[in-house]
Design a protein around this motif. Structure first.
Motif, PDB file in Angstrom:
ATOM      1  N   TRP A  29       0.847  -1.207   0.000  1.00  0.00           N
ATOM      2  CA  TRP A  29       0.000   0.000   0.000  1.00  0.00           C
ATOM      3  C   TRP A  29       0.878   1.250   0.000  1.00  0.00           C
ATOM      4  CZ3 TRP A  29      -4.738   1.370  -1.070  1.00  0.00           C
ATOM      5  CH2 TRP A  29      -5.203   2.605  -0.632  1.00  0.00           C
ATOM      6  N   ILE A  30       1.958   1.231   0.788  1.00  0.00           N
ATOM      7  CA  ILE A  30       2.841   2.403   0.843  1.00  0.00           C
ATOM      8  C   ILE A  30       3.552   2.587  -0.499  1.00  0.00           C
ATOM      9  CG2 ILE A  30       4.954   3.291   1.946  1.00  0.00           C
ATOM     10  CD1 ILE A  30       3.788   2.186   4.578  1.00  0.00           C
ATOM     11  N   MET A  33       1.119   4.322  -2.608  1.00  0.00           N
ATOM     12  CA  MET A  33       1.036   5.738  -2.258  1.00  0.00           C
ATOM     13  C   MET A  33       2.191   6.516  -2.890  1.00  0.00           C
ATOM     14  SD  MET A  33      -1.693   6.251  -0.494  1.00  0.00           S
ATOM     15  CE  MET A  33      -2.424   5.121  -1.642  1.00  0.00           C
ATOM     16  N   CYS A  36       1.387   7.016  -6.300  1.00  0.00           N
ATOM     17  CA  CYS A  36       0.377   8.074  -6.349  1.00  0.00           C
ATOM     18  C   CYS A  36       1.055   9.445  -6.423  1.00  0.00           C
ATOM     19  CB  CYS A  36      -0.489   7.958  -5.103  1.00  0.00           C
ATOM     20  SG  CYS A  36      -1.967   8.931  -5.149  1.00  0.00           S
ATOM     21  N   LEU A  37       2.176   9.590  -5.710  1.00  0.00           N
ATOM     22  CA  LEU A  37       2.908  10.864  -5.735  1.00  0.00           C
ATOM     23  C   LEU A  37       3.483  11.115  -7.127  1.00  0.00           C
ATOM     24  CD1 LEU A  37       4.750  10.858  -2.301  1.00  0.00           C
ATOM     25  CD2 LEU A  37       2.659  12.041  -2.955  1.00  0.00           C
ATOM     26  N   ALA A  40       0.709  12.330  -9.092  1.00  0.00           N
ATOM     27  CA  ALA A  40       0.318  13.682  -8.665  1.00  0.00           C
ATOM     28  C   ALA A  40       1.217  14.721  -9.317  1.00  0.00           C
ATOM     29  CB  ALA A  40       0.405  13.787  -7.146  1.00  0.00           C
ATOM     30  N   PHE A  43       0.280  14.983 -12.919  1.00  0.00           N
ATOM     31  CA  PHE A  43      -0.976  15.735 -13.043  1.00  0.00           C
ATOM     32  C   PHE A  43      -0.723  17.227 -12.871  1.00  0.00           C
ATOM     33  CE2 PHE A  43      -3.503  11.791 -12.323  1.00  0.00           C
ATOM     34  CZ  PHE A  43      -4.446  11.989 -13.309  1.00  0.00           C
ATOM     35  N   ALA A  44       0.125  17.572 -11.876  1.00  0.00           N
ATOM     36  CA  ALA A  44       0.437  18.987 -11.650  1.00  0.00           C
ATOM     37  C   ALA A  44       1.116  19.574 -12.880  1.00  0.00           C
ATOM     38  CB  ALA A  44       1.332  19.132 -10.416  1.00  0.00           C
ATOM     39  N   MET A 181      -4.744  -4.839  -5.461  1.00  0.00           N
ATOM     40  CA  MET A 181      -4.601  -3.436  -5.074  1.00  0.00           C
ATOM     41  C   MET A 181      -3.995  -2.626  -6.214  1.00  0.00           C
ATOM     42  SD  MET A 181      -3.253  -4.193  -1.263  1.00  0.00           S
ATOM     43  CE  MET A 181      -2.758  -2.576  -0.726  1.00  0.00           C
ATOM     44  N   HIS A 184      -6.669  -2.173  -9.137  1.00  0.00           N
ATOM     45  CA  HIS A 184      -7.729  -1.224  -8.799  1.00  0.00           C
ATOM     46  C   HIS A 184      -7.171   0.184  -8.672  1.00  0.00           C
ATOM     47  CE1 HIS A 184     -10.684  -4.283  -8.514  1.00  0.00           C
ATOM     48  NE2 HIS A 184     -10.147  -4.879  -7.468  1.00  0.00           N
ATOM     49  N   PHE A 185      -5.923   0.289  -8.192  1.00  0.00           N
ATOM     50  CA  PHE A 185      -5.269   1.584  -8.077  1.00  0.00           C
ATOM     51  C   PHE A 185      -5.120   2.228  -9.456  1.00  0.00           C
ATOM     52  CE2 PHE A 185      -1.143   3.808  -8.367  1.00  0.00           C
ATOM     53  CZ  PHE A 185      -1.401   4.865  -7.525  1.00  0.00           C
ATOM     54  N   ASP A 187      -7.035   1.834 -11.964  1.00  0.00           N
ATOM     55  CA  ASP A 187      -8.360   2.315 -12.358  1.00  0.00           C
ATOM     56  C   ASP A 187      -8.655   3.654 -11.684  1.00  0.00           C
ATOM     57  OD1 ASP A 187     -10.600   2.153 -13.816  1.00  0.00           O
ATOM     58  OD2 ASP A 187     -11.634   0.688 -12.570  1.00  0.00           O
ATOM     59  N   VAL A 188      -8.254   3.792 -10.423  1.00  0.00           N
ATOM     60  CA  VAL A 188      -8.461   5.060  -9.704  1.00  0.00           C
ATOM     61  C   VAL A 188      -7.700   6.194 -10.405  1.00  0.00           C
ATOM     62  CG1 VAL A 188      -7.982   6.274  -7.544  1.00  0.00           C
ATOM     63  CG2 VAL A 188      -8.942   3.978  -7.476  1.00  0.00           C
ATOM     64  N   GLY A 192      -8.877   9.979 -12.653  1.00  0.00           N
ATOM     65  CA  GLY A 192      -8.270  11.306 -12.713  1.00  0.00           C
ATOM     66  C   GLY A 192      -7.909  11.689 -14.132  1.00  0.00           C
TER      67      GLY A 192
ATOM     68  N   ILE B  75     -13.637   8.256  -7.211  1.00  0.00           N
ATOM     69  CA  ILE B  75     -12.395   7.771  -6.592  1.00  0.00           C
ATOM     70  C   ILE B  75     -12.698   7.213  -5.203  1.00  0.00           C
ATOM     71  CG2 ILE B  75     -10.205   8.549  -5.586  1.00  0.00           C
ATOM     72  CD1 ILE B  75      -9.854  10.336  -8.045  1.00  0.00           C
ATOM     73  N   HIS B  78     -14.381   3.823  -5.574  1.00  0.00           N
ATOM     74  CA  HIS B  78     -13.410   2.769  -5.879  1.00  0.00           C
ATOM     75  C   HIS B  78     -12.602   2.381  -4.640  1.00  0.00           C
ATOM     76  CE1 HIS B  78     -13.124   2.226 -10.376  1.00  0.00           C
ATOM     77  NE2 HIS B  78     -14.150   3.009 -10.207  1.00  0.00           N
ATOM     78  N   LEU B  83     -10.954  -1.249  -3.417  1.00  0.00           N
ATOM     79  CA  LEU B  83      -9.722  -1.355  -2.637  1.00  0.00           C
ATOM     80  C   LEU B  83     -10.000  -1.680  -1.169  1.00  0.00           C
ATOM     81  CD1 LEU B  83      -7.677   1.532  -4.243  1.00  0.00           C
ATOM     82  CD2 LEU B  83      -6.905  -0.794  -4.040  1.00  0.00           C
ATOM     83  N   ALA B  97      -1.379   6.320   5.956  1.00  0.00           N
ATOM     84  CA  ALA B  97      -0.542   6.520   4.757  1.00  0.00           C
ATOM     85  C   ALA B  97      -1.334   7.254   3.687  1.00  0.00           C
ATOM     86  CB  ALA B  97      -0.061   5.175   4.228  1.00  0.00           C
ATOM     87  N   THR B 101      -0.504  10.868   2.119  1.00  0.00           N
ATOM     88  CA  THR B 101      -0.312  11.039   0.675  1.00  0.00           C
ATOM     89  C   THR B 101      -1.233  12.116   0.124  1.00  0.00           C
ATOM     90  OG1 THR B 101       0.162   8.687   0.618  1.00  0.00           O
ATOM     91  CG2 THR B 101      -0.165   9.780  -1.484  1.00  0.00           C
ATOM     92  N   VAL B 105      -0.182  15.289  -1.960  1.00  0.00           N
ATOM     93  CA  VAL B 105      -0.743  15.486  -3.300  1.00  0.00           C
ATOM     94  C   VAL B 105      -1.426  16.845  -3.382  1.00  0.00           C
ATOM     95  CG1 VAL B 105      -2.559  14.686  -4.853  1.00  0.00           C
ATOM     96  CG2 VAL B 105      -0.981  13.043  -3.851  1.00  0.00           C
ATOM     97  N   LEU B 109      -0.261  19.654  -5.974  1.00  0.00           N
ATOM     98  CA  LEU B 109      -1.172  20.110  -7.034  1.00  0.00           C
ATOM     99  C   LEU B 109      -1.521  21.582  -6.857  1.00  0.00           C
ATOM    100  CD1 LEU B 109      -3.687  17.172  -7.518  1.00  0.00           C
ATOM    101  CD2 LEU B 109      -2.079  18.076  -9.188  1.00  0.00           C
ATOM    102  N   SER B 112       1.632  23.920  -7.176  1.00  0.00           N
ATOM    103  CA  SER B 112       2.127  24.101  -8.544  1.00  0.00           C
ATOM    104  C   SER B 112       1.212  25.037  -9.328  1.00  0.00           C
ATOM    105  CB  SER B 112       2.195  22.756  -9.271  1.00  0.00           C
ATOM    106  OG  SER B 112       2.943  21.850  -8.535  1.00  0.00           O
TER     107      SER B 112
END
Lengths: 204, 135
Positions: A29-30, A33, A36-37, A40, A43-44, A181, A184-185, A187-188, A192, B75, B78, B83, B97, B101, B105, B109, B112
């Motif tokens: 999971w970590i 995450m 995910c960064l 992110a 995306f930014a 995990m 599915h992540f 898909d999440v 976005g 989200i 999901h 999950l 966690a 995060t 994030v 976001l 920026s």
């Protein structure tokens, strides 16, 4: 609490893996995450550069939303079929688990093929990643997601072989849960992408 | 959280009753929860696509807000149904966690976009002559 019960029954460790299952899931999971960064930041970047067309084509000129809708449906369907695979795994049904993993991989491949078709089409039109800052950030973000899906599919095929060879042993169950995990992540993240990149992009 | 003794008998009994959730594992979903999650996802995906493709809302701003809002809700859907996020899994550490995060994030976001927007606004305005000398 768990420490106390484990010291009472040390033979648990002889039967199981070298570490309790919980730490693997938390560790994975970590990792997700941290992934995910990465997304992110991409995306930014797209948020900052997404309007810099350099007198080139804009999202409204380029994106075919019906194709993106089909793509989204593929990934969503692959998510639910992976859920079915997990349910079959809990029932200890080996062949059914492999079957649903296979269906998931097929939907994943369909998603990837459509995305590659879209990329090919864009580059043919002269809207490649070098055309403008918008297209650079678009290709980086969507490409990174596509790369994750590619590795997810490789992992799914690996797990199909593993489950076929060794059955639903605890190690394979743990791996399948990590893959669940991961999948599915992805898909999440795609939620976005289609909201922020495609739909907001086309709105302008 | 049910505190079961981790004995060999427990491993044998594992297959006998899947109904209850084990304390040490992330909770598995049931068929029902997967289907509910899937149905919600389909609806939450279809609405923004339909809105943008048909151009039903006149205001671009309103459409953008609806698209992003429904995306955020999807989200969460999901996270819960696929999950299996909850406050109890791994003694709350997955949630910790996740929250950490999300904060990072959010900073990345919002920061920026904010900084770069202001940079754009405060750029020296370009005259017509300067525009002609652009590479």
């Amino acid at each position: 609490m768990t420490n106390a019960t484990q010291t009472e029954a040390p033979q648990f460790y002889l039967e199981e893996e070298h570490h309790p299952e919980g730490s693997t899931m938390l560790g994975f999971w970590i990792y997700l995450m941290s992934d995910c960064l990465i997304f992110a930041v991409l995306f930014a970047t797209h948020g900052v550069l997404g309007r810099n067309y350099a007198a080139g084509p804009s999202p409204a000129d380029l994106f075919d939303l019906s194709l993106v809708a089909i793509n989204t449906a593929m990934l969503l369907l692959s998510s639910i079929t992976y859920g079915f695979a997990m349910l079959q795994m809990e029932r200890n049904a080996k062949m059914e688990t492999i079957f649903w993993l296979g269906v998931t991989a097929v939907f994943g491949l369909a998603f990837l093929s459509l995305e590659l078709y879209e990329f090919y089409h864009l580059i043919q039109e002269g809207a490649g990643p070098t055309r403008s800052a918008f297209l650079s950030s678009f290709f980086t973000l969507v490409g990174t997601h596509g790369l994750h899906v590619t590795f997810g599919i490789i992992w799914i095929v690996t797990m199909m072989v593993q489950v076929r060879m060794h059955g639903l042993i605890p190690e394979n169950r743990r791996r399948l849960m990590c893959l669940s995990m991961f999948w599915h992540f992805l898909d999440v993240i795609w939620i976005g992408v289609f909201s922020f990149v495609y739909l907001i992009g086309v709105i302008g | 959280m049910s505190s079961q003794p981790h004995s060999l008998a427990h491993e044998d009994a594992h297959e006998a009753h899947h109904g209850h959730s084990h304390g040490h594992e992330a909770g598995h979903g049931s068929l029902r929860s997967y289907m509910v999650g899937f149905a919600l996802s389909v609806v939450l995906t279809a609405i923004p696509f339909a809105l943008v493709m048909s151009g039903a809302l006149d205001s671009k701003m309103a459409t953008a807000v609806v698209v992003m809002g429904l995306g955020a809700i999807q989200i969460v859907v999901h996270m819960i149904f696929f999950l299996h996020m909850n406050q109890r899994s791994e003694g709350g550490w997955t949630m910790m966690a996740l929250i950490f995060t999300l904060i990072i994030v959010g900073i990345a976001l919002a920061g920026s976009l904010w900084v770069m927007h202001h940079l754009n606004v405060n750029m020296m305005p370009m005259t017509h002559e300067m525009m002609k000398n652009m590479p």
